[in-house]
Scaffold this active site. Structure first.
Site, PDB file in Angstrom:
ATOM      1  N   LYS A 106       0.845  -1.205   0.000  1.00  0.00           N
ATOM      2  CA  LYS A 106       0.000   0.000   0.000  1.00  0.00           C
ATOM      3  C   LYS A 106       0.877   1.250   0.000  1.00  0.00           C
ATOM      4  O   LYS A 106       0.664   2.177  -0.785  1.00  0.00           O
ATOM      5  CB  LYS A 106      -0.892  -0.004   1.261  1.00  0.00           C
ATOM      6  N   ASN A 107       1.864   1.254   0.887  1.00  0.00           N
ATOM      7  CA  ASN A 107       2.642   2.482   1.060  1.00  0.00           C
ATOM      8  C   ASN A 107       3.644   2.724  -0.054  1.00  0.00           C
ATOM      9  O   ASN A 107       4.277   3.789  -0.107  1.00  0.00           O
ATOM     10  CB  ASN A 107       3.325   2.482   2.432  1.00  0.00           C
ATOM     11  N   ASP A 119       4.373   0.121  12.037  1.00  0.00           N
ATOM     12  CA  ASP A 119       3.207  -0.538  11.440  1.00  0.00           C
ATOM     13  C   ASP A 119       3.091  -2.013  11.827  1.00  0.00           C
ATOM     14  O   ASP A 119       2.103  -2.663  11.475  1.00  0.00           O
ATOM     15  CB  ASP A 119       3.234  -0.405   9.905  1.00  0.00           C
ATOM     16  N   ARG A 175      -8.670  -0.708   4.365  1.00  0.00           N
ATOM     17  CA  ARG A 175      -7.859   0.378   3.791  1.00  0.00           C
ATOM     18  C   ARG A 175      -6.517  -0.151   3.295  1.00  0.00           C
ATOM     19  O   ARG A 175      -5.942   0.393   2.357  1.00  0.00           O
ATOM     20  CB  ARG A 175      -7.588   1.454   4.844  1.00  0.00           C
TER      21      ARG A 175
HETATM   22  N1  EPU Z   1       5.866  14.239  11.239  1.00  0.00           N
HETATM   23  C1  EPU Z   1       5.909  15.553  11.599  1.00  0.00           C
HETATM   24  N2  EPU Z   1       5.769  16.484  10.619  1.00  0.00           N
HETATM   25  C2  EPU Z   1       5.624  16.150   9.316  1.00  0.00           C
HETATM   26  C3  EPU Z   1       5.586  14.802   8.941  1.00  0.00           C
HETATM   27  C4  EPU Z   1       5.707  13.852   9.932  1.00  0.00           C
HETATM   28  O1  EPU Z   1       6.037  15.879  12.786  1.00  0.00           O
HETATM   29  O2  EPU Z   1       5.520  17.065   8.467  1.00  0.00           O
HETATM   30  C5  EPU Z   1       5.949  13.187  12.275  1.00  0.00           C
HETATM   31  C6  EPU Z   1       4.643  12.385  12.326  1.00  0.00           C
HETATM   32  O3  EPU Z   1       3.692  13.020  13.145  1.00  0.00           O
HETATM   33  C7  EPU Z   1       5.103  11.066  12.854  1.00  0.00           C
HETATM   34  C8  EPU Z   1       6.511  10.918  12.261  1.00  0.00           C
HETATM   35  O4  EPU Z   1       6.942  12.228  11.900  1.00  0.00           O
HETATM   36  O5  EPU Z   1       5.160  11.114  14.252  1.00  0.00           O
HETATM   37  C9  EPU Z   1       6.598  10.004  11.040  1.00  0.00           C
HETATM   38  O6  EPU Z   1       5.752  10.493  10.013  1.00  0.00           O
HETATM   39  P1  EPU Z   1       6.001  10.177   8.472  1.00  0.00           P
HETATM   40  O7  EPU Z   1       5.798  11.413   7.675  1.00  0.00           O
HETATM   41  O8  EPU Z   1       7.320   9.471   8.321  1.00  0.00           O
HETATM   42  O9  EPU Z   1       4.864   9.147   8.183  1.00  0.00           O
HETATM   43  P2  EPU Z   1       3.788   9.233   7.021  1.00  0.00           P
HETATM   44  O10 EPU Z   1       4.455   9.542   5.753  1.00  0.00           O
HETATM   45  O11 EPU Z   1       2.651  10.039   7.470  1.00  0.00           O
HETATM   46  C10 EPU Z   1       4.085   6.727   6.323  1.00  0.00           C
HETATM   47  C11 EPU Z   1       3.167   5.556   6.168  1.00  0.00           C
HETATM   48  C12 EPU Z   1       2.686   5.098   7.534  1.00  0.00           C
HETATM   49  C13 EPU Z   1       3.915   4.703   8.349  1.00  0.00           C
HETATM   50  C14 EPU Z   1       4.887   5.878   8.443  1.00  0.00           C
HETATM   51  C15 EPU Z   1       6.182   5.536   9.146  1.00  0.00           C
HETATM   52  C16 EPU Z   1       2.119   5.893   4.024  1.00  0.00           C
HETATM   53  C17 EPU Z   1       0.875   6.175   3.258  1.00  0.00           C
HETATM   54  N3  EPU Z   1       2.019   5.915   5.339  1.00  0.00           N
HETATM   55  O12 EPU Z   1       3.297   7.720   6.993  1.00  0.00           O
HETATM   56  O13 EPU Z   1       1.876   3.960   7.327  1.00  0.00           O
HETATM   57  O14 EPU Z   1       3.523   4.320   9.645  1.00  0.00           O
HETATM   58  O15 EPU Z   1       5.216   6.339   7.098  1.00  0.00           O
HETATM   59  O16 EPU Z   1       6.831   4.481   8.504  1.00  0.00           O
HETATM   60  O17 EPU Z   1       3.167   5.643   3.445  1.00  0.00           O
HETATM   61  C18 EPU Z   1       0.156   2.439   7.781  1.00  0.00           C
HETATM   62  O18 EPU Z   1       0.372   1.946   6.683  1.00  0.00           O
HETATM   63  O19 EPU Z   1      -0.596   1.896   8.638  1.00  0.00           O
HETATM   64  C19 EPU Z   1       0.787   3.706   8.129  1.00  0.00           C
HETATM   65  C20 EPU Z   1       0.360   4.481   9.108  1.00  0.00           C
END
Ligand code: EPU
Length: 419
Positions: A24-25, A307, A400
């Protein structure tokens, strides 16, 4: 079906063979990046999950042509015209944030609303926004939305406050066609980031260093249409491996992406599971009782993935000894603790980032609510060990990210039904 439930009856071993769905990601940002193509993209074997269906809706709302043939998507963005992502759609899915970089590159201006998603934390987008500002993008708040203008953007070196996956993927998509050299330091190293870069490089992008904490992008004028197969889903593979660790038996996972799941494989092996790897095939078996992993602490890749944290929490209930689990990535990722307690689990919450689990517990079954994707799947795993039926409601959030979790598990011998 919106109000569907899973009814799970525990006690069966898992045996057999399964092919793991595409990630998915990886698929979601790749679909977003397809917007950058000056031709047609064919994405092969995409997972049949609601997040992908929502991404297709968003792409169509931007006037991108999307055709589904079996599990393949043909995406033609050449007549895309609308740069405003529909607010309701954006709120329905966190992944809409991954369109920031590609829509901004394609249209030069874009408007996005704060994205929705799981309830696992506040999930701010400041890193994407501030890094784009550093590249010269103008950002103006407009009600609930943010308006971005990239007409004066310039490539340069930037360093991320945290190695955020979404920020790294946005910047990569934005910088691909930005003239000059963009360097992203302290970027995310997740396998899904690497897959996005492999896809873009196949299209003709010049991205170097994917998988390390420094990515360099040399802007190009054109990105050609290609065919691509996103990588296997390491979280789905991990969920199945943990299910086998809970239930016992022997399962062969094809497309199991073992090299992207090294931390999990090491922990499960140390607990007593037998794991064999041959190319992308994982064979896992569990015959005897497992011992505790003692301490599991999540972190950015290559650390243990957040995850898979909830799934390991459930497994920890059934092993010998105490386990401490520390969640460092999201501030609200112990939502299942309250639900597991309804099934009779004893879990000590030390603070909002840390829990302690006493092993050798047996769950009594009951009715629980899935509140987030991975937590929801983990409640199903808890049901696989329940003495009586476990009913997991609100399974739309499991759909999802898991392409029919009940089919995967029942094919391996589990007693699980969708109602
Ligand atoms: N963060 C910030 N500011 C930002 C972005 C992130 O403070 O602008 C913080 C977040 O609040 C969090 C941490 O940094 O505490 C990590 O966030 P990140 O941006 O790395 O995660 P994401 O891109 O929102 C993706 C995956 C998640 C997965 C995380 C970490 C997708 C669609 N989602 O989320 O997947 O947990 O990376 O590996 O790629 C899931 O699939 O269940 C899922 C939540």
């Amino acid at each position: 079906m919106k109000n569907s439930k899973f009814v799970v009856r525990g006690g069966n071993e898992l045996n057999g063979e399964i092919t793991i769905q595409a990630s998915k990601n990886a698929t979601l940002p790749i679909m977003s990046a397809a917007l950058l193509a000056d031709g047609s993209i064919k994405l092969k074997n995409c997972p049949n999950i609601s997040d992908v269906a929502n991404m297709v809706k968003i792409l169509k709302s931007l006037n991108v042509k999307v055709k589904k043939i079996k599990n393949n998507y043909i995406i033609n963005p050449q007549n895309a015209s609308n740069s405003q992502i529909d607010c309701e759609l954006a709120k329905s899915m966190r992944s809409s944030i991954f369109l920031l970089g590609s829509t901004l590159s394609k249209f030069k201006t874009t408007t996005i609303s704060m994205p929705g998603g799981c309830k696992i934390g506040a999930r701010p987008i400041d890193i994407s926004v501030n890094s784009l500002k550093k590249l010269g993008v103008k950002v103006v708040p407009q009600g609930d939305c943010l308006f971005f203008d990239a007409t004066k953007a310039k490539a340069k070196k930037i360093k991320l406050r945290l190695p955020s996956v979404s920020a790294t993927e946005n910047l990569i998509q934005f910088a691909c066609k930005l003239k000059g050299k963009t360097v992203i330091k302290n970027c995310a190293r997740e396998p899904e980031v690497v897959d996005l870069c492999n896809f873009l490089n196949l299209m003709g992008a010049k991205i170097f260093g994917a998988g390390t904490s420094k990515i360099t992008i040399i802007g190009v004028d054109k990105l050609v249409g290609v065919e691509y197969q996103p990588i296997g889903d390491r979280i789905v593979a991990g969920t199945i491996m943990i299910a086998v660790a809970i239930c016992g038996g022997e399962v062969v996972l094809k497309n199991g992406v073992p090299y992207q799941n090294k931390k999990l494989i090491k922990i499960l092996s140390s607990m007593g599971c037998k794991i064999n790897i041959k190319n992308d095939i994982i064979t896992i078996s569990r015959q005897n009782k497992l011992s505790s992993a003692k301490l599991i602490s999540t972190g950015c890749y290559p650390s243990f993935p957040t995850d898979l944290q909830s799934q390991m929490l459930v497994l920890s209930l059934f092993v010998e000894g105490k386990t401490r689990i520390v969640e460092t990535v999201f501030e609200n990722r112990f939502l299942i603790v309250g639900e597991l307690k309804k099934l009779g689990a004893r879990i000590k919450t030390l603070n909002n980032r840390e829990v302690e689990i006493e092993g050798m517990q047996f769950l009594k079954g009951g009715e629980v609510l899935a509140q987030d994707l991975r937590g929801g799947a983990s409640l199903v795993l808890a049901g696989l060990m329940g003495k009586a039926a476990t009913i997991v409601s609100n399974i739309a959030c499991i759909d999802r990210g898991y392409d029919s979790l009940e089919k995967m598990l029942s094919r391996l011998g589990a007693d699980i039904k969708r109602q």
